[in-house]
Design a protein around this motif. Structure first.
Motif, PDB file in Angstrom:
ATOM      1  N   VAL A 211       0.839  -1.196   0.000  1.00 39.61           N
ATOM      2  CA  VAL A 211       0.000   0.000   0.000  1.00 39.61           C
ATOM      3  C   VAL A 211       0.874   1.245   0.000  1.00 39.61           C
ATOM      4  O   VAL A 211       0.599   2.226  -0.717  1.00 39.61           O
ATOM      5  CB  VAL A 211      -0.965  -0.002   1.203  1.00 39.61           C
ATOM      6  CG1 VAL A 211      -1.628   1.372   1.374  1.00 39.61           C
ATOM      7  CG2 VAL A 211      -2.042  -1.068   1.021  1.00 39.61           C
ATOM      8  N   GLN A 212       1.945   1.252   0.785  1.00 44.18           N
ATOM      9  CA  GLN A 212       2.865   2.389   0.800  1.00 44.18           C
ATOM     10  C   GLN A 212       3.461   2.632  -0.581  1.00 44.18           C
ATOM     11  O   GLN A 212       3.556   3.772  -1.049  1.00 44.18           O
ATOM     12  CB  GLN A 212       3.979   2.142   1.815  1.00 44.18           C
ATOM     13  CG  GLN A 212       3.532   2.168   3.266  1.00 44.18           C
ATOM     14  CD  GLN A 212       4.645   1.732   4.211  1.00 44.18           C
ATOM     15  OE1 GLN A 212       5.819   1.741   3.870  1.00 44.18           O
ATOM     16  NE2 GLN A 212       4.262   1.328   5.416  1.00 44.18           N
ATOM     17  N   ARG A 213       3.874   1.545  -1.234  1.00 39.78           N
ATOM     18  CA  ARG A 213       4.457   1.670  -2.571  1.00 39.78           C
ATOM     19  C   ARG A 213       3.425   2.178  -3.574  1.00 39.78           C
ATOM     20  O   ARG A 213       3.729   3.012  -4.435  1.00 39.78           O
ATOM     21  CB  ARG A 213       5.031   0.325  -3.024  1.00 39.78           C
ATOM     22  CG  ARG A 213       6.364  -0.005  -2.365  1.00 39.78           C
ATOM     23  CD  ARG A 213       6.806  -1.421  -2.589  1.00 39.78           C
ATOM     24  NE  ARG A 213       6.567  -1.918  -3.939  1.00 39.78           N
ATOM     25  CZ  ARG A 213       6.704  -3.182  -4.301  1.00 39.78           C
ATOM     26  NH1 ARG A 213       7.060  -4.086  -3.403  1.00 39.78           N
ATOM     27  NH2 ARG A 213       6.493  -3.566  -5.533  1.00 39.78           N
ATOM     28  N   LEU A 214       2.199   1.678  -3.462  1.00 41.83           N
ATOM     29  CA  LEU A 214       1.140   2.114  -4.375  1.00 41.83           C
ATOM     30  C   LEU A 214       0.808   3.578  -4.153  1.00 41.83           C
ATOM     31  O   LEU A 214       0.624   4.343  -5.115  1.00 41.83           O
ATOM     32  CB  LEU A 214      -0.096   1.241  -4.162  1.00 41.83           C
ATOM     33  CG  LEU A 214      -1.279   1.472  -5.103  1.00 41.83           C
ATOM     34  CD1 LEU A 214      -0.875   1.281  -6.555  1.00 41.83           C
ATOM     35  CD2 LEU A 214      -2.435   0.547  -4.743  1.00 41.83           C
ATOM     36  N   ARG A 215       0.746   4.001  -2.903  1.00 39.47           N
ATOM     37  CA  ARG A 215       0.480   5.407  -2.596  1.00 39.47           C
ATOM     38  C   ARG A 215       1.524   6.328  -3.233  1.00 39.47           C
ATOM     39  O   ARG A 215       1.199   7.410  -3.727  1.00 39.47           O
ATOM     40  CB  ARG A 215       0.488   5.628  -1.091  1.00 39.47           C
ATOM     41  CG  ARG A 215      -0.797   5.279  -0.373  1.00 39.47           C
ATOM     42  CD  ARG A 215      -0.603   5.424   1.114  1.00 39.47           C
ATOM     43  NE  ARG A 215      -1.843   5.335   1.858  1.00 39.47           N
ATOM     44  CZ  ARG A 215      -1.924   4.966   3.121  1.00 39.47           C
ATOM     45  NH1 ARG A 215      -0.816   4.652   3.785  1.00 39.47           N
ATOM     46  NH2 ARG A 215      -3.085   4.912   3.729  1.00 39.47           N
ATOM     47  N   ALA A 216       2.770   5.906  -3.178  1.00 44.01           N
ATOM     48  CA  ALA A 216       3.848   6.731  -3.735  1.00 44.01           C
ATOM     49  C   ALA A 216       3.658   6.953  -5.228  1.00 44.01           C
ATOM     50  O   ALA A 216       4.151   7.947  -5.775  1.00 44.01           O
ATOM     51  CB  ALA A 216       5.202   6.074  -3.467  1.00 44.01           C
ATOM     52  N   LYS A 217       2.919   6.064  -5.873  1.00 43.44           N
ATOM     53  CA  LYS A 217       2.742   6.159  -7.328  1.00 43.44           C
ATOM     54  C   LYS A 217       1.421   6.808  -7.732  1.00 43.44           C
ATOM     55  O   LYS A 217       1.362   7.496  -8.752  1.00 43.44           O
ATOM     56  CB  LYS A 217       2.843   4.760  -7.956  1.00 43.44           C
ATOM     57  CG  LYS A 217       4.226   4.135  -7.803  1.00 43.44           C
ATOM     58  CD  LYS A 217       4.304   2.763  -8.448  1.00 43.44           C
ATOM     59  CE  LYS A 217       5.689   2.161  -8.314  1.00 43.44           C
ATOM     60  NZ  LYS A 217       5.803   0.836  -8.982  1.00 43.44           N
ATOM     61  N   VAL A 218       0.361   6.575  -6.956  1.00 44.02           N
ATOM     62  CA  VAL A 218      -0.953   7.096  -7.359  1.00 44.02           C
ATOM     63  C   VAL A 218      -1.386   8.301  -6.530  1.00 44.02           C
ATOM     64  O   VAL A 218      -2.416   8.916  -6.831  1.00 44.02           O
ATOM     65  CB  VAL A 218      -2.040   5.998  -7.274  1.00 44.02           C
ATOM     66  CG1 VAL A 218      -1.652   4.804  -8.118  1.00 44.02           C
ATOM     67  CG2 VAL A 218      -2.309   5.579  -5.824  1.00 44.02           C
ATOM     68  N   GLN A 220      -0.418  10.031  -2.316  1.00 40.30           N
ATOM     69  CA  GLN A 220      -0.426   9.646  -0.904  1.00 40.30           C
ATOM     70  C   GLN A 220      -1.824   9.712  -0.296  1.00 40.30           C
ATOM     71  O   GLN A 220      -2.155   8.932   0.600  1.00 40.30           O
ATOM     72  CB  GLN A 220       0.532  10.544  -0.114  1.00 40.30           C
ATOM     73  CG  GLN A 220       1.996  10.348  -0.446  1.00 40.30           C
ATOM     74  CD  GLN A 220       2.518   8.989  -0.014  1.00 40.30           C
ATOM     75  OE1 GLN A 220       1.930   8.329   0.840  1.00 40.30           O
ATOM     76  NE2 GLN A 220       3.634   8.556  -0.594  1.00 40.30           N
ATOM     77  N   ASP A 221      -2.668  10.640  -0.764  1.00 42.40           N
ATOM     78  CA  ASP A 221      -3.993  10.823  -0.170  1.00 42.40           C
ATOM     79  C   ASP A 221      -5.073   9.986  -0.848  1.00 42.40           C
ATOM     80  O   ASP A 221      -6.225   9.994  -0.405  1.00 42.40           O
ATOM     81  CB  ASP A 221      -4.401  12.304  -0.241  1.00 42.40           C
ATOM     82  CG  ASP A 221      -3.469  13.191   0.562  1.00 42.40           C
ATOM     83  OD1 ASP A 221      -2.924  12.696   1.564  1.00 42.40           O
ATOM     84  OD2 ASP A 221      -3.294  14.362   0.190  1.00 42.40           O
ATOM     85  N   ARG A 222      -4.709   9.286  -1.921  1.00 43.08           N
ATOM     86  CA  ARG A 222      -5.728   8.554  -2.678  1.00 43.08           C
ATOM     87  C   ARG A 222      -6.214   7.316  -1.931  1.00 43.08           C
ATOM     88  O   ARG A 222      -7.382   6.929  -2.031  1.00 43.08           O
ATOM     89  CB  ARG A 222      -5.161   8.168  -4.052  1.00 43.08           C
ATOM     90  CG  ARG A 222      -6.131   7.477  -4.989  1.00 43.08           C
ATOM     91  CD  ARG A 222      -7.378   8.279  -5.251  1.00 43.08           C
ATOM     92  NE  ARG A 222      -7.106   9.630  -5.728  1.00 43.08           N
ATOM     93  CZ  ARG A 222      -7.998  10.592  -5.803  1.00 43.08           C
ATOM     94  NH1 ARG A 222      -9.230  10.361  -5.379  1.00 43.08           N
ATOM     95  NH2 ARG A 222      -7.680  11.785  -6.245  1.00 43.08           N
ATOM     96  N   LYS A 232      -9.040   2.088   2.282  1.00 42.18           N
ATOM     97  CA  LYS A 232     -10.075   2.309   1.263  1.00 42.18           C
ATOM     98  C   LYS A 232      -9.572   3.316   0.239  1.00 42.18           C
ATOM     99  O   LYS A 232      -8.735   4.182   0.553  1.00 42.18           O
ATOM    100  CB  LYS A 232     -11.377   2.788   1.889  1.00 42.18           C
ATOM    101  CG  LYS A 232     -11.322   4.194   2.492  1.00 42.18           C
ATOM    102  CD  LYS A 232     -12.693   4.602   3.042  1.00 42.18           C
ATOM    103  CE  LYS A 232     -12.658   6.002   3.649  1.00 42.18           C
ATOM    104  NZ  LYS A 232     -13.986   6.416   4.161  1.00 42.18           N
ATOM    105  N   LEU A 233     -10.085   3.179  -0.972  1.00 35.80           N
ATOM    106  CA  LEU A 233      -9.764   4.105  -2.054  1.00 35.80           C
ATOM    107  C   LEU A 233     -10.749   5.260  -2.011  1.00 35.80           C
ATOM    108  O   LEU A 233     -11.971   5.050  -1.990  1.00 35.80           O
ATOM    109  CB  LEU A 233      -9.847   3.392  -3.406  1.00 35.80           C
ATOM    110  CG  LEU A 233      -9.551   4.246  -4.636  1.00 35.80           C
ATOM    111  CD1 LEU A 233      -8.071   4.646  -4.689  1.00 35.80           C
ATOM    112  CD2 LEU A 233      -9.938   3.494  -5.907  1.00 35.80           C
ATOM    113  N   LYS A 234     -10.244   6.475  -2.000  1.00 29.33           N
ATOM    114  CA  LYS A 234     -11.092   7.656  -1.998  1.00 29.33           C
ATOM    115  C   LYS A 234     -11.549   7.948  -3.410  1.00 29.33           C
ATOM    116  O   LYS A 234     -10.745   8.010  -4.328  1.00 29.33           O
ATOM    117  CB  LYS A 234     -10.352   8.848  -1.398  1.00 29.33           C
ATOM    118  CG  LYS A 234      -9.981   8.645   0.071  1.00 29.33           C
ATOM    119  CD  LYS A 234      -9.013   9.703   0.566  1.00 29.33           C
ATOM    120  CE  LYS A 234      -9.658  11.065   0.676  1.00 29.33           C
ATOM    121  NZ  LYS A 234      -8.745  12.039   1.309  1.00 29.33           N
ATOM    122  N   GLY A 235     -12.855   8.129  -3.592  1.00 24.60           N
ATOM    123  CA  GLY A 235     -13.414   8.362  -4.910  1.00 24.60           C
ATOM    124  C   GLY A 235     -13.161   9.771  -5.423  1.00 24.60           C
ATOM    125  O   GLY A 235     -12.639  10.605  -4.742  1.00 24.60           O
TER     126      GLY A 235
END
Length: 235
Positions: A211-218, A220-222, A232-235
């Motif tokens: 999740v940390q790695r994914l946040r860095a790419k898409v 941090q707040d997503r 959860k993914l924020k819409g």
């Protein structure tokens, strides 16, 4: 798994030879080497389907080798560690590994982990799947949109602000799982089952680091942490 090529980097002669024989009996083609520099050379020469890397190998340690591989490829990587040490585990996952197995390992467990990682790689690399089905309000083939983030569930492509985002197959599977139910809290156990294909318990650190790695790419707040429950993914 016939014709699946495994790169196995392990400096212990007994473990290397025994594991190579077990993998070959299971139908894998195996390149087994005792050090990280040779492992990098063989990776570049042979382009295996999956890499098994021991953390503590001479020349170029497994974590550094994983980083080098990840700089060049999204090929699945499983780290092998002689200890269930948090530092070993987290460093390997942060370097880009998809999963890890602690030594001494049961051969059946290792085979199950290999197959699970390969399935994720194949599924994330193909089109279609069970994400973003009928009734989500989209026209056929239209990407899912979350702010400036676009997720094409058919072409398996992600864009942020119109620019392509490079995800590993595991990161893609994780994002697809979040995208299927935006705003819904997903527990770590559910993510382990759905993304990592664990029909049994697993180490939730695998989820947290990815999740940390994914946040860095898409962004941090997503992806929001819901303390005590999951993400959860924020819409």
């Amino acid at each position: 798994m016939a014709d699946t090529h495994v790169l196995f980097v392990e400096d212990d002669d007994v473990i290397r030879e025994a594991t190579q024989l077990a993998l070959e009996r299971d139908g894998f083609e195996v390149t087994a080497v005792p050090d990280g520099l040779t492992g990098l050379e063989k990776f570049r020469a042979n382009r295996p389907d999956i890499a098994l890397l021991d953390v503590m190998v001479p020349g170029l340690d497994g974590v550094s080798l994983c980083r080098r591989i990840r700089d060049e490829s999204t090929v699945p990587v499983i780290m092998l560690s002689a200890r269930a040490d948090s530092i070993d585990v987290v460093l390997g996952l942060e370097a880009g590994a998809d999963d890890y197995v602690t030594k001494p390992f049961d051969g059946a467990v290792l085979m199950a982990r290999i197959r699970a990682v390969l399935r994720r790689f194949e599924q994330a690399g193909g089109a279609g799947g069970s994400y973003g089905g009928e009734g989500d309000g989209r026209a056929d083939g239209e990407p899912l949109r979350f702010g400036d983030l676009e997720v094409d569930t058919e072409g398996m492509e992600v864009r942020k602000g119109g620019e392509p985002v490079g995800l590993t197959p595991t990161e893609m599977r994780l994002l697809l799982e979040f995208s299927a139910t935006p705003g819904t809290v997903l527990s770590r156990d559910r993510l382990l089952e759905r993304v990592w294909d664990y029909g049994w318990g697993g180490d939730t650190r695998v989820v947290d680091v990815h999740v940390q790695r994914l946040r860095a790419k898409v962004g941090q707040d997503r992806i929001e942490t819901v303390r005590g429950f999951g993400y959860k993914l924020k819409g």
